[in-house]
Design a protein around this motif. Structure first.
Motif: not given
Length: 274
Positions: A32-33, A77-79, A39, A9-10, A63-64, A131, A104
């Motif tokens: 991630y932001d 979702g996290n990027v 990235t 996630a991070t 995670p996608s 999450t 993941d």
């Protein structure tokens, strides 16, 4: 030797793996932001720090939604900037070795089957409670992905007024204006309100496991993710719900296990390379 990458996630974890053993590992925050270019540059630089002439491939869990054949990541979702990233082509072009990309949760289940608590079993469901709520499916020792690498998205199955993710992951605790971590600390202090919260959470987990049993009839369900650390507090509610399962013999034969290895998803990602 292979390189496994667990993009969480991070944070990102990258390790050199051989025979289920991690010989070198990097673990640090992932930007991630940032933009796609930033990235990807960070990812390439991080992998490059471990690259050597003995590495035969790179496996990465994201995670996608993933097109695992083409190695394309969609709407991670996290990027936020990763709307459509041809990750396999990018990394193969950079490092000139085979690359495999997968979800993941699939990497978690694959890792548990071959290097974790599920080595005695050929048919397992790996469930991550964090999450969000996700699952990976291994049938007869083979990772089952579905047509769009979407098999195991049990969190999106409708349940009560929403779906299972709202009742079996972090969003459940948000209903009580708290977090799983705070609820755990309060339960450790024997606060009755927190204990009741975990009991209710266990009820929903039990219901979710009943759905898994009806769908897959696995030998084992293994729970991982940060919220699984509260197992001792939701086990009772879970088992109470499971006692209503209509096939008690099947329930008695199936094992419910807890993940114990911190880097099991990294190991699973590395195992994507044959």
């Amino acid at each position: 030797m292979t390189i496994g990458v667990d993009l969480g996630a991070t944070n990102i974890r990258v390790g050199i793996v051989e025979g289920g053993v991690i010989y070198r590992k990097i673990s640090e925050p992932f930007p991630y932001d940032k933009t796609v270019e930033e990235t990807i540059d960070f990812l390439i630089t991080t992998i490059g720090r471990l690259m050597n002439s003995n590495i035969k491939g790179i496996g990465i869990g994201v995670p996608s939604v993933v097109d695992s054949k083409k190695g394309i990541v969609y709407k991670a979702g996290n990027v936020p900037s990763w709307q459509e990233v041809h990750l396999k082509d990018i990394l193969q072009s950079e490092f000139k070795i085979p690359v495999r990309v997968n979800n993941d949760c699939n990497c978690f289940a694959f890792g548990e089957r071959y290097y974790g608590e599920c080595t005695p079993y050929r048919n397992i469901i790996g469930v991550t409670l964090g999450t969000g709520l996700g699952a990976g499916i291994v049938i007869n020792d083979v990772l089952y992905e579905g047509l769009n690498t979407g098999a195991g998205e049990i969190g999106l199955i409708p349940y009560l007024d929403s779906n299972y993710e709202h009742y079996c992951a972090a969003k459940f605790f948000q209903r009580y204006n708290t977090t799983g971590h705070i609820a755990y600390l309060r339960a450790e202090n024997n606060e009755q309100e927190a204990l009741n919260m975990w009991e209710e959470f266990g009820h929903h987990i039990g219901n979710m496991i009943q759905v898994i049993m009806h769908m897959y009839d696995p030998e084992a369900v293994i729970l991982g993710g940060g919220i699984s650390k509260g197992y001792k507090y939701f086990e009772g509610g879970m088992n109470k719900n499971l006692s209503t399962y209509p096939y008690p013999l099947a329930l008695a034969r199936m094992k419910i296990l807890l993940s114990s290895k911190e880097d099991i998803s990294l190991l699973g990602a590395a195992s994507l390379i044959p």
